[in-house]
Design a protein around this motif. Structure first.
Motif, mmCIF file in Angstrom:
data_model
loop_
_atom_site.group_PDB
_atom_site.id
_atom_site.type_symbol
_atom_site.label_atom_id
_atom_site.label_comp_id
_atom_site.label_asym_id
_atom_site.label_seq_id
_atom_site.Cartn_x
_atom_site.Cartn_y
_atom_site.Cartn_z
ATOM 1 N N TRP A 95 0.710 -1.136 0.037
ATOM 2 C CA TRP A 95 -0.130 0.028 0.095
ATOM 3 C C TRP A 95 0.847 1.206 0.017
ATOM 4 N N THR A 96 1.899 1.406 0.802
ATOM 5 C CA THR A 96 2.862 2.578 0.731
ATOM 6 C C THR A 96 3.432 2.614 -0.731
ATOM 7 N N TYR A 97 3.751 1.842 -1.434
ATOM 8 C CA TYR A 97 4.345 1.860 -2.670
ATOM 9 C C TYR A 97 3.265 2.385 -3.959
ATOM 10 N N LEU A 98 2.008 1.738 -3.333
ATOM 11 C CA LEU A 98 1.017 2.183 -4.426
ATOM 12 C C LEU A 98 0.418 3.814 -4.023
ATOM 13 N N MET A 99 0.783 4.309 -2.844
ATOM 14 C CA MET A 99 0.196 5.510 -2.502
ATOM 15 C C MET A 99 1.277 6.394 -3.000
ATOM 16 N N HIS A 100 2.632 5.953 -2.694
ATOM 17 C CA HIS A 100 3.614 6.952 -3.303
ATOM 18 C C HIS A 100 3.495 7.141 -5.020
ATOM 19 N N ALA A 101 3.243 6.171 -5.471
ATOM 20 C CA ALA A 101 2.999 6.286 -7.210
ATOM 21 C C ALA A 101 1.841 7.141 -7.323
ATOM 22 N N LEU A 103 0.288 9.400 -5.575
ATOM 23 C CA LEU A 103 0.464 10.725 -4.810
ATOM 24 C C LEU A 103 1.295 11.509 -5.795
ATOM 25 N N LYS A 104 2.258 10.970 -6.348
ATOM 26 C CA LYS A 104 3.294 11.472 -7.437
ATOM 27 C C LYS A 104 2.662 11.749 -8.642
ATOM 28 N N LYS A 105 1.781 10.751 -9.038
ATOM 29 C CA LYS A 105 1.033 11.262 -10.167
ATOM 30 C C LYS A 105 0.185 12.235 -10.071
ATOM 31 N N GLU A 106 -0.286 12.613 -8.678
ATOM 32 C CA GLU A 106 -1.035 13.901 -8.605
ATOM 33 C C GLU A 106 -0.136 15.201 -8.105
ATOM 34 N N GLY A 107 1.169 15.070 -8.513
ATOM 35 C CA GLY A 107 1.962 16.205 -8.223
ATOM 36 C C GLY A 107 2.523 16.213 -6.917
ATOM 37 N N VAL A 108 2.331 15.403 -6.063
ATOM 38 C CA VAL A 108 2.816 15.398 -4.574
ATOM 39 C C VAL A 108 4.129 15.152 -4.323
ATOM 40 N N ASP A 109 4.855 15.737 -3.527
ATOM 41 C CA ASP A 109 6.244 15.399 -3.443
ATOM 42 C C ASP A 109 6.076 14.485 -1.933
ATOM 43 N N VAL A 110 6.485 13.377 -2.190
ATOM 44 C CA VAL A 110 6.248 12.511 -0.793
ATOM 45 C C VAL A 110 7.608 12.362 -0.023
ATOM 46 N N ARG A 111 8.385 13.070 -0.222
ATOM 47 C CA ARG A 111 9.671 12.991 0.760
ATOM 48 C C ARG A 111 9.461 14.222 1.853
ATOM 49 N N TYR A 112 10.183 13.683 2.920
ATOM 50 C CA TYR A 112 10.284 14.624 4.187
ATOM 51 C C TYR A 112 11.176 15.648 3.960
ATOM 52 N N TRP A 113 10.870 16.862 4.414
ATOM 53 C CA TRP A 113 11.989 17.901 4.315
ATOM 54 C C TRP A 113 12.283 18.309 5.559
ATOM 55 N N GLU A 114 13.387 19.351 5.666
ATOM 56 C CA GLU A 114 13.790 19.819 6.908
ATOM 57 C C GLU A 114 14.599 21.381 6.718
ATOM 58 N N GLY A 115 14.427 22.095 7.515
ATOM 59 C CA GLY A 115 14.687 23.422 7.276
ATOM 60 C C GLY A 115 14.125 24.169 6.431
ATOM 61 N N SER A 116 14.634 25.542 5.978
ATOM 62 C CA SER A 116 13.993 26.406 5.176
ATOM 63 C C SER A 116 14.638 27.119 4.379
ATOM 64 N N GLY A 117 14.279 27.738 3.440
ATOM 65 C CA GLY A 117 14.930 28.702 2.383
ATOM 66 C C GLY A 117 16.244 27.975 1.946
ATOM 67 N N ARG A 118 17.183 28.667 1.792
ATOM 68 C CA ARG A 118 18.242 28.052 1.159
ATOM 69 C C ARG A 118 18.932 26.811 1.935
ATOM 70 N N ASP A 119 18.632 26.617 3.237
ATOM 71 C CA ASP A 119 19.065 25.514 4.131
ATOM 72 C C ASP A 119 18.007 24.403 4.114
ATOM 73 N N LYS A 131 14.343 10.068 2.700
ATOM 74 C CA LYS A 131 13.152 9.703 3.584
ATOM 75 C C LYS A 131 11.852 9.955 2.948
ATOM 76 N N TYR A 132 10.992 9.107 2.848
ATOM 77 C CA TYR A 132 9.685 9.342 2.218
ATOM 78 C C TYR A 132 8.632 8.972 3.270
ATOM 79 N N TRP A 133 7.350 9.496 3.057
ATOM 80 C CA TRP A 133 6.254 9.290 4.075
ATOM 81 C C TRP A 133 5.890 7.741 4.184
ATOM 82 N N GLU A 134 5.579 7.721 5.497
ATOM 83 C CA GLU A 134 4.988 6.520 5.771
ATOM 84 C C GLU A 134 3.444 6.373 5.194
ATOM 85 N N LEU A 135 2.874 5.280 5.387
ATOM 86 C CA LEU A 135 1.439 5.045 4.789
ATOM 87 C C LEU A 135 0.766 6.001 5.667
ATOM 88 N N GLY A 136 0.553 6.024 6.754
ATOM 89 C CA GLY A 136 -0.154 6.936 7.474
ATOM 90 C C GLY A 136 -0.271 8.232 6.900
#
Length: 374
Positions: A95-101, A103-119, A131-136
């Motif tokens: 299910w996690t692989y299917l949801m990643h596929a 959501l990416k098809k919908e233009g959603v970035d499923v990666r976790y980000w940290e920091g802001s701006g140039r950082d 690090k990608y999103w978990e299923l929840g």
């Protein structure tokens, strides 16, 4: 060129090839080296047999289908004792692989980000991977197109998965979770076809599982009385206490099937293993009534217990007596399955009500026996 670069989920036409040739598109990309071209040609076509999916560009969808097939095949394998746990872990990966596929098809970035701006940068695992999103997290996103029943089913299995991860189970969960696992399979197949097309369904890959035993009354009784680990029973009850009656009975949440042995009246039907009863028919309504009666667990507050006791003729039984009784018997111990704590509120099961009425009945009989006869 069309033959080399087109597959079911990616269509390339002559116009796009012309734009690359004239430099209207992708001018900045350097031509492939002879070595890269040779490597491409030697590996072509890297597609999955049967579906034509690209093992590179469609790898999330390919992995999702493979993982769910592996989950079902593992559960259907003879000789395994902890099949439910293995199915849950593997199906959640699917299910996690299917949801990643999706959501990416919908233009959603499923990666976790940290920091802001140039950082700002993508979070990484201890090994350095992205690090990608978990299923929840995927299920909670606004662009997740799954229905409420399917989401409830997956949130339920995630709760069980968390318990499996952090605490060892000493007995099988197969019987207790079978309706949820079957719903998970059907939901996954429906989601595949809804999101990507009917040709990607798994019903042709897996057939009806065969077994060595029939469901006789003794076997069904053993299933119902399965002694679940207390911590898992608490998690299951707490989750389902939050559902509305409609959500609880939704086949997307738990797929329950009534199996009734019968003799075929026609030769043409003699080899049919299962027969579907039309929804809304008298037979279907009776089956639903029995299933709901056997699977729904009624919950009582202390005041409800007192009311039932008074209706049974035990008018002297007060709240203090009830509190003294459950404390003396340690009735709130989860191992005794007399009730469940839901968000800080305790609810009693039918088993506790019957135990209270039994105790009160024995007291009344003892009191009557001690009275002098006239």
């Amino acid at each position: 060129m069309l033959a080399y670069f087109t597959w079911p989920t990616r269509s390339i036409n002559h116009r796009e090839i012309a734009q690359i040739r004239t430099g209207a598109k992708h001018r900045q990309i350097e031509p492939a080296s002879p070595e890269a071209l040779a490597a491409f040609l030697s590996a072509w076509p890297e597609v999955e047999p049967g579906t034509g999916l690209s093992l590179d560009a469609d790898q999330l969808l390919v992995k999702a289908r493979d993982a769910m097939v592996a989950a079902v095949q593992t559960f259907n394998s003879a000789g395994l004792s902890f099949r439910a746990e293995l199915f849950i872990v593997t199906s959640i990966i699917a299910w996690t692989y299917l949801m990643h596929a999706a959501l990416k098809k919908e233009g959603v970035d499923v990666r976790y980000w940290e920091g802001s701006g140039r950082d700002r940068k993508v979070k990484t695992t201890p090994g350095g991977g992205k690090k990608y999103w978990e299923l929840g997290q995927c299920l909670r996103h606004a662009k997740c197109r799954l229905d409420v029943g399917t989401k409830n089913n997956l949130f339920y299995l995630l709760e069980i998965r968390h318990e499996i991860e952090h605490r060892s189970t000493d007995r099988s969960l197969d019987a207790a979770l079978s309706a949820k696992l079957q719903a998970c399979c059907i939901n996954f197949n429906d989601a595949l076809k809804q999101l990507y097309g009917a040709k990607y369904g798994l019903e042709r890959n897996l057939s009806l599982a065969l077994q060595f035993a029939s469901l006789d009354p003794e076997q069904v009784g053993a299933v119902r009385s399965a002694d679940l680990p207390p911590h898992l029973a608490t998690v299951m009850d707490a989750f389902e206490a939050q559902l509305t009656p409609e959500q609880y009975s939704d086949p997307r949440y738990a797929y329950r099937v009534a199996m009734v042995p019968r003799h075929a009246n026609r030769a043409s039907a003699a080899d049919i293993v299962a027969e579907l009863v039309p929804s809304g028919s008298d037979a279907a309504e009776e089956i639903n009534r029995v299933l709901l009666r056997e699977t729904e667990r009624t919950k009582y507050r202390p005041g409800d217990i007192l009311k039932k006791a008074h209706e049974a003729g035990h008018r002297y039984f007060k709240m203090h007596d009830h509190t003294t009784l459950w404390q003396r018997l340690d009735a709130k111990n989860p191992a005794k399955h007399f009730g469940v704590d839901v968000a800080g509120t305790w609810y009693w099961y039918e088993s506790w009500l019957q135990h209270v009425l039994k105790v009160l009945g024995e007291r009344a009989a003892a009191y009557a026996a001690s009275m002098p006869r006239l």
